[in-house]
Scaffold this motif. Structure first.
Motif, PDB file in Angstrom:
ATOM      1  N   VAL A 482      10.446  17.922  -8.811  1.00  0.00           N
ATOM      2  CA  VAL A 482      11.777  18.438  -9.082  1.00  0.00           C
ATOM      3  C   VAL A 482      11.969  18.381 -10.590  1.00  0.00           C
ATOM      4  CG1 VAL A 482      14.234  18.177  -8.657  1.00  0.00           C
ATOM      5  CG2 VAL A 482      12.600  17.588  -6.862  1.00  0.00           C
ATOM      6  N   GLY A 483      12.166  19.533 -11.198  1.00  0.00           N
ATOM      7  CA  GLY A 483      12.278  19.604 -12.647  1.00  0.00           C
ATOM      8  C   GLY A 483      13.696  19.850 -13.115  1.00  0.00           C
ATOM      9  N   GLU A 484      13.826  20.015 -14.423  1.00  0.00           N
ATOM     10  CA  GLU A 484      15.130  20.263 -15.040  1.00  0.00           C
ATOM     11  C   GLU A 484      15.769  21.504 -14.427  1.00  0.00           C
ATOM     12  OE1 GLU A 484      16.988  20.932 -19.538  1.00  0.00           O
ATOM     13  OE2 GLU A 484      14.842  20.640 -19.225  1.00  0.00           O
ATOM     14  N   GLY A 485      17.046  21.397 -14.098  1.00  0.00           N
ATOM     15  CA  GLY A 485      17.752  22.520 -13.495  1.00  0.00           C
ATOM     16  C   GLY A 485      17.639  22.572 -11.985  1.00  0.00           C
ATOM     17  N   GLU A 486      16.751  21.765 -11.408  1.00  0.00           N
ATOM     18  CA  GLU A 486      16.565  21.753  -9.954  1.00  0.00           C
ATOM     19  C   GLU A 486      16.941  20.416  -9.340  1.00  0.00           C
ATOM     20  OE1 GLU A 486      12.533  24.347  -9.507  1.00  0.00           O
ATOM     21  OE2 GLU A 486      12.318  22.364 -10.412  1.00  0.00           O
ATOM     22  N   MET A 487      17.265  19.429 -10.183  1.00  0.00           N
ATOM     23  CA  MET A 487      17.428  18.069  -9.692  1.00  0.00           C
ATOM     24  C   MET A 487      18.681  17.911  -8.829  1.00  0.00           C
ATOM     25  SD  MET A 487      16.214  15.433 -12.616  1.00  0.00           S
ATOM     26  CE  MET A 487      14.558  15.437 -13.300  1.00  0.00           C
ATOM     27  N   SER A 488      18.478  17.391  -7.628  1.00  0.00           N
ATOM     28  CA  SER A 488      19.560  17.019  -6.733  1.00  0.00           C
ATOM     29  C   SER A 488      19.013  16.031  -5.726  1.00  0.00           C
ATOM     30  CB  SER A 488      20.127  18.244  -5.998  1.00  0.00           C
ATOM     31  OG  SER A 488      19.178  18.743  -5.068  1.00  0.00           O
ATOM     32  N   GLU A 489      19.909  15.233  -5.152  1.00  0.00           N
ATOM     33  CA  GLU A 489      19.472  14.278  -4.137  1.00  0.00           C
ATOM     34  C   GLU A 489      18.876  15.014  -2.945  1.00  0.00           C
ATOM     35  OE1 GLU A 489      22.213  11.257  -3.043  1.00  0.00           O
ATOM     36  OE2 GLU A 489      22.794  10.785  -5.113  1.00  0.00           O
ATOM     37  N   GLU A 490      19.458  16.142  -2.605  1.00  0.00           N
ATOM     38  CA  GLU A 490      18.961  16.911  -1.464  1.00  0.00           C
ATOM     39  C   GLU A 490      17.531  17.397  -1.707  1.00  0.00           C
ATOM     40  OE1 GLU A 490      19.928  20.963   1.116  1.00  0.00           O
ATOM     41  OE2 GLU A 490      21.248  20.369  -0.530  1.00  0.00           O
ATOM     42  N   ALA A 491      17.261  17.876  -2.930  1.00  0.00           N
ATOM     43  CA  ALA A 491      15.917  18.387  -3.234  1.00  0.00           C
ATOM     44  C   ALA A 491      14.870  17.297  -3.106  1.00  0.00           C
ATOM     45  CB  ALA A 491      15.901  18.980  -4.639  1.00  0.00           C
ATOM     46  N   ILE A 492      15.198  16.087  -3.598  1.00  0.00           N
ATOM     47  CA  ILE A 492      14.249  14.969  -3.511  1.00  0.00           C
ATOM     48  C   ILE A 492      14.053  14.539  -2.063  1.00  0.00           C
ATOM     49  CG2 ILE A 492      13.886  12.545  -4.126  1.00  0.00           C
ATOM     50  CD1 ILE A 492      15.255  13.127  -6.805  1.00  0.00           C
ATOM     51  N   MET A 493      15.150  14.423  -1.311  1.00  0.00           N
ATOM     52  CA  MET A 493      15.046  13.958   0.070  1.00  0.00           C
ATOM     53  C   MET A 493      14.333  14.967   0.961  1.00  0.00           C
ATOM     54  SD  MET A 493      15.941  10.936   0.246  1.00  0.00           S
ATOM     55  CE  MET A 493      15.722  10.859   2.025  1.00  0.00           C
ATOM     56  N   ARG A 494      14.486  16.247   0.673  1.00  0.00           N
ATOM     57  CA  ARG A 494      13.770  17.251   1.475  1.00  0.00           C
ATOM     58  C   ARG A 494      12.269  17.097   1.296  1.00  0.00           C
ATOM     59  NH1 ARG A 494      16.475  21.693   3.519  1.00  0.00           N
ATOM     60  NH2 ARG A 494      14.668  23.026   3.213  1.00  0.00           N
ATOM     61  N   LEU A 495      11.841  16.865   0.070  1.00  0.00           N
ATOM     62  CA  LEU A 495      10.411  16.658  -0.180  1.00  0.00           C
ATOM     63  C   LEU A 495       9.930  15.336   0.399  1.00  0.00           C
ATOM     64  CD1 LEU A 495      10.214  17.949  -3.865  1.00  0.00           C
ATOM     65  CD2 LEU A 495       9.030  18.951  -1.906  1.00  0.00           C
ATOM     66  N   ALA A 496      10.744  14.282   0.233  1.00  0.00           N
ATOM     67  CA  ALA A 496      10.340  12.952   0.698  1.00  0.00           C
ATOM     68  C   ALA A 496      10.221  12.889   2.213  1.00  0.00           C
ATOM     69  CB  ALA A 496      11.340  11.904   0.210  1.00  0.00           C
ATOM     70  N   SER A 497      11.068  13.641   2.911  1.00  0.00           N
ATOM     71  CA  SER A 497      11.084  13.588   4.371  1.00  0.00           C
ATOM     72  C   SER A 497      10.208  14.650   5.016  1.00  0.00           C
ATOM     73  CB  SER A 497      12.522  13.748   4.875  1.00  0.00           C
ATOM     74  OG  SER A 497      13.043  15.013   4.480  1.00  0.00           O
TER      75      SER A 497
END
Length: 512
Positions: A482-497
């Motif tokens: 997740v890079g600059e301009g894309e960062m959100s908790e949802e983006a990280i959790m979607r990848l993590a899960s």
């Protein structure tokens, strides 16, 4: 709730020599309530809890249970009064089984010389299953930090307590494990058990608690209903000032370097992680997210020689790193700060100066093998000044410091070897909001000096607020970036899960 508090603290003070840990504090706990106790590290929360639990005795003041003054002279007396404490720091016997740890207090009280291990394990498993499917026949030393924390909680649940104190209980837990604990706390409350809940996580406090009391600098500040205040109100009372920006400004476009300082290629250990490739640029803070158990820590250990790898390469400034041991990694300029601060981050009983010197004793040792105490002191004095460590002096033991200042000493220990790259695992776990802000600014200052920093964190706001980009680990592999301009908790959790699919394209782009 009944009018008479189940537990009351009246005008309690505690002095350690000239140091006043608590000054004239008062606190009350109603039946069947969850009462949050907040304050920065060093505010006196743990001192008060240790007084309630019988570990410490007050210098002045009274403790009342059901309106009667009591003398809590030992943990055994506390338990007999129905007062139980779940420690933030793991206080288990590593060579005993989970079941033996859970029922250690009851075992010590038994009169029979014989132990019914079958019943012990059956009773322990029934309690443990409320929290997690951990085999109670396993030794505690075989468990992860998060599982050990669950054993601490399970141990407290075996006690017949009317009051349970939870000191940062979710600091080492996954989100799923934390939710199970919250359900148990709500169930305990429904059955009339009173809870003192110490946490720096405002979301937990405002979800679970009925009232919140704030301490600052060993003094009582306020008690209010949670419904009547906001998280900002609580933080302001804790620190005595506004924290307008918890996270420092990130790299500006003209600050970003194209120089790769750490390059990891195809790293595998044959068990916990595989085919890990990424790069860290000079002056960058790279975040590493993912669920606990996903392999984040193991990857860091593999990079710096603390865990054997079966394939792959690690390079520093374009030169291949042959780190078959941590000492070789340190010599090359790569250091690692463990998530277990008390276990392997610092030596609690050694002085601040000795802790800072421990990774680089060779440069402080003369030709006859004698340590140059003056050089050791000079280095320590410089680093504690740069990092803003609050202390009585560099000769004080690290155990005398608050959690945030202990973490600063752990960081100073890494800086003493002039590293090129620092890998940091949960750098602000269990640290109050004010100390977190200071450490975040410190990390950004280090990055701006040219050091490459990798931050492993389970706190999504920390990853988003501190890091320039975030790699997400899932089941031992890089699930994406997740890079600059894309960062959100949802983006990280979607990848993590696994919801977000597996995307290594951006990882390869930065690693090229």
């Amino acid at each position: 709730m009944a009018f008479q508090p189940v537990l009351e603290i009246r005008n309690v003070s505690k002095h350690f020599g000239a140091v006043k840990a608590l000054t004239d504090v008062s606190f009350s706990l109603e039946r069947g309530e969850v009462h949050a106790l907040c304050g920065e590290n060093g505010a006196g929360k743990s001192t008060l809890m240790n007084i309630i639990a019988g570990v410490l005795q007050p210098s002045e003041g009274e403790v009342l249970v059901d309106g009667a003054v009591v003398k809590v002279t030992s943990p055994a007396v506390a338990q007999s009064l129905g007062l139980g404490l779940v420690h933030q720091e793991i206080a288990l016997c590593p060579d005993a089984t989970v079941a033996e740890n859970m029922f250690m207090a009851a075992t010590n009280r038994r009169r029979s010389p014989f132990m019914n291990y079958r019943k012990l394990e059956r009773d322990a498993q029934a309690v443990m299953n409320r929290l997690a499917p951990i085999d109670v026949r396993r030794k505690v030393s075989e468990l992860s930090i998060s599982s050990q924390q669950l054993v601490e909680i399970a141990k407290a649940l075996t006690l017949d307590c009317r009051v349970l104190i939870f000191d940062e209980p979710t600091a080492a837990l996954t989100e799923a494990e934390a939710q199970v604990l919250f359900g148990i706390i709500r169930d305990l409350k429904a059955h009339g058990i009173s809870i003192i809940y110490i946490s720096h996580r405002m979301a937990e406090i405002f979800s679970l608690c009925d009232r919140v009391t704030v301490f600052r600098d060993g003094r009582y500040v306020s008690t209010e209903r949670v419904a009547d205040v906001t998280p900002d109100d609580v933080v302001r009372r804790m620190v005595g000032r506004e924290i307008t920006q918890l996270y420092p400004e990130k790299q500006a476009a003209d600050e970003q370097s194209t120089q790769t300082i750490l390059d990891v290629r195809g790293l595998s250990d044959g068990a916990r992680f595989r085919n890990v490739s990424f790069a860290v640029r000079e002056g960058e803070i790279l975040g590493v997210g993912g669920l606990i158990g996903s392999g984040r820590t193991e990857i860091a250990e593999g990079i710096c020689g603390l865990r054997p790898v079966t394939q792959g390469d690690v390079s520093l400034n374009g030169k291949r790193l042959e780190a078959r041991s941590y000492a070789q990694a340190v010599s090359a300029g790569l250091v690692y700060l463990s998530e277990d601060r008390k276990g392997s981050g610092v030596f609690l009983e050694l002085s601040i100066a000795q802790n800072i010197a421990v990774l680089d004793l060779k440069s402080l040792t003369g030709p006859l093998g004698l340590l140059n105490a003056r050089a050791e002191a000079a280095r320590a004095t410089d680093l504690v000044r740069r990092l803003g460590v609050r202390m009585g002096g560099i000769g004080m033991p690290v155990s005398s410091l608050s959690g945030g200042n202990q973490q600063k000493v752990a960081i100073a220990k890494q800086l003493a070897v002039n590293p090129k790259v620092i890998l940091m695992d949960e750098p602000t776990r269990g640290i109050d909001v004010g100390a977190k802000s200071e450490i975040h600014r410190l990390l950004r200052d280090l990055a701006r000096s040219g050091i490459g920093i990798v931050v492993i964190s389970s706190e999504l706001p920390e990853l988003l607020g501190l890091c320039d980009r975030v790699l997400v680990i899932r089941e031992g592999e890089i699930a994406g970036e997740v890079g600059e301009g894309e960062m959100s908790e949802e983006a990280i959790m979607r990848l993590a899960s696994g919801v977000g699919g597996h995307d290594n394209s951006k990882v390869s782009e930065h690693a090229a």
